[in-house]
Write a protein that holds these residues in place. Structure first.
Motif, PDB file in Angstrom:
ATOM      1  N   SER A 198       0.876  -1.332  -0.004  1.00 36.76           N
ATOM      2  CA  SER A 198      -0.083   0.013  -0.014  1.00 36.76           C
ATOM      3  C   SER A 198       0.772   1.233   0.034  1.00 36.76           C
ATOM      4  CB  SER A 198      -0.889   0.173   1.198  1.00 36.76           C
ATOM      5  OG  SER A 198      -0.125   0.271   2.374  1.00 36.76           O
ATOM      6  N   PHE A 223       2.331   2.056   3.323  1.00 31.14           N
ATOM      7  CA  PHE A 223       3.653   0.982   3.587  1.00 31.14           C
ATOM      8  C   PHE A 223       4.791   2.014   3.076  1.00 31.14           C
ATOM      9  CE2 PHE A 223       6.724  -2.004   2.456  1.00 31.14           C
ATOM     10  CZ  PHE A 223       6.681  -2.803   3.796  1.00 31.14           C
ATOM     11  N   VAL A 249      -0.945  -6.249  12.154  1.00 31.42           N
ATOM     12  CA  VAL A 249       0.073  -6.742  11.291  1.00 31.42           C
ATOM     13  C   VAL A 249       0.012  -8.040  11.255  1.00 31.42           C
ATOM     14  CG1 VAL A 249       2.492  -6.666  10.885  1.00 31.42           C
ATOM     15  CG2 VAL A 249       1.723  -4.637  11.661  1.00 31.42           C
ATOM     16  N   ASP A 309      -1.534   4.248  11.849  1.00 32.46           N
ATOM     17  CA  ASP A 309      -1.849   3.335  10.551  1.00 32.46           C
ATOM     18  C   ASP A 309      -0.760   1.865  10.487  1.00 32.46           C
ATOM     19  OD1 ASP A 309      -1.987   2.041   8.108  1.00 32.46           O
ATOM     20  OD2 ASP A 309      -1.861   3.688   7.024  1.00 32.46           O
ATOM     21  N   GLN A 319      -0.081  -0.325   8.358  1.00 33.84           N
ATOM     22  CA  GLN A 319       0.608  -0.524   7.250  1.00 33.84           C
ATOM     23  C   GLN A 319       1.821   0.565   7.128  1.00 33.84           C
ATOM     24  OE1 GLN A 319       0.652  -2.588   4.346  1.00 33.84           O
ATOM     25  NE2 GLN A 319      -0.504  -3.571   5.862  1.00 33.84           N
ATOM     26  N   TRP A 320       1.737   1.955   7.721  1.00 39.52           N
ATOM     27  CA  TRP A 320       2.649   2.816   7.776  1.00 39.52           C
ATOM     28  C   TRP A 320       3.901   2.366   8.628  1.00 39.52           C
ATOM     29  CZ3 TRP A 320       5.046   6.022  11.082  1.00 39.52           C
ATOM     30  CH2 TRP A 320       6.023   7.292  10.534  1.00 39.52           C
TER      31      TRP A 320
END
Lengths: 233, 111
Positions: free
Chosen positions: A2, A5, A98, A127, A129-130
């Motif tokens: 993403s 990410f 995660v 977030d 993903q971040w």
């Protein structure tokens, strides 16, 4: 992968890049030492990829060279990496949301530098993903540097003068991480107690003194915080 | 090297011994929460651990406590560079510069 990410990955990489130079001499020294113990290049790089833990690698090589029993070598490596249970618990909250596979990979890639660089943002960014990107950026970069420069060390064994003390760059990298932390009073107390005891207890077997020093340093920082809390209204 | 194939088995055991502590709480996550007070205390883990790794490097030479050494001078230079300037490369330049400079000076002094 993403976009968030990738954003995190890039930001984490950028935050860690200057500190990561400290890994280079450490990896070179580890490569040189593995060759010195008599490993073939394949064995040396096999250990470097499978174990991926500088202190544990350097700490067990003399035991392997001396033909020590396997249990002693394995316990020594475990003790040398015990501090990571504390790091793992401290950063664990950053991995909510995660998936398990990425967590195992992240666990294997956990290093002092990645931990110190990522902890704050890992616990504060919303977030997942971040956060994973922000963690894996520095971690994968560390892994690459570690493999490439250990390989250089293996290949260069014997031709780099020892008098250059390049391994001290790793110490400087840790100092750079420590200085901003020690601006807060209880953190400074934790660092002084941890550092002082590690020096005082350096004679303890299996480098257990380091573990005792870390635990005492944490307790001292915690005590200093509670103490200061009582003085304030 | 008299380990041969055992050596690869040893590497795998060492990989487990070093990866399990690192992966422990990251993998277990919410299923194994540490108590609140312990979590609070853990905020001091990095400072205590980094100092515990750095201090022997700076103050111990060959198992002996040494208060004055090129490495201590280099560490002081690195700390000052990190405190006073924002440039992230400067502590490395200052620290290694002082380390090499003081080592050369000592060598010249002792002839």
């Amino acid at each position: 992968m993403s976009p968030s990410f990738r954003d995190g990955f890039r930001e984490g990489f950028r935050a860690f890049l200057p500190l990561s130079v400290g890994l280079i001499p450490w990896a070179l020294v580890t490569g040189l030492t593995m060759s010195g113990v008599g490993f073939t290049p394949l064995q040396a790089m096999g250990m470097n990829v499978i174990v991926f833990a500088g202190t544990a690698q350097l700490g067990t090589l003399p035991l392997i060279a001396a033909g020590s029993p396997v249990w002693l070598i394995v316990i020594t490596a475990f003790v040398l990496n015990l501090r990571f249970i504390i790091f793992s618990a401290a950063i664990a909250r950053g991995f909510r949301g995660v998936p398990a596979g990425a967590r195992w990979l992240s666990g294997h890639l956990l290093t002092d530098g990645a931990f110190a660089t990522c902890l704050e943002r890992m616990l504060s960014h919303p977030d997942p993903q971040w956060r994973l990107g922000y963690y894996l950026g520095p971690s994968i970069w560390s892994w690459l540097l570690w493999q490439v420069f250990a390989f250089c060390g293996v290949m260069a064994a014997g031709s780099i003068p020892r008098g250059w003390s390049l391994e001290f760059m790793a110490t400087i990298a840790l100092i750079v991480l420590l200085v901003p932390m020690a601006r807060v009073r209880p953190m400074l107390v934790a660092a002084l107690v941890g550092g002082g005891l590690a020096v005082a207890l350096r004679g303890m077997p299996l480098r257990l003194g380091v573990i005792v020093a870390i635990v005492a340093g944490i307790a001292a920082g915690f005590a200093a915080e509670s103490w200061r809390g009582k003085d304030l209204p | 090297m008299n380990y041969d194939w055992t050596l690869w088995g040893l590497f795998i055991l060492l990989g487990l011994a070093t990866t399990l502590p690192r992966a422990s709480f990251i993998v277990l996550g919410e299923r194994a929460a540490l108590p609140e007070s312990l979590q609070k205390a853990l905020r001091y883990a990095p400072a205590a651990a980094l100092a515990a790794i750095v201090a022997p490097d700076v103050f111990v030479t060959g198992g002996e406590l040494t208060v004055l050494s090129p490495r201590l001078a280099a560490a002081v230079a690195a700390v000052l560079a990190a405190l006073l300037f924002r440039n992230p490369w400067l502590p490395f330049i200052a620290g290694m510069g002082v380390l090499w400079g003081v080592e050369r000076l000592l060598l010249a002094w002792m002839g």
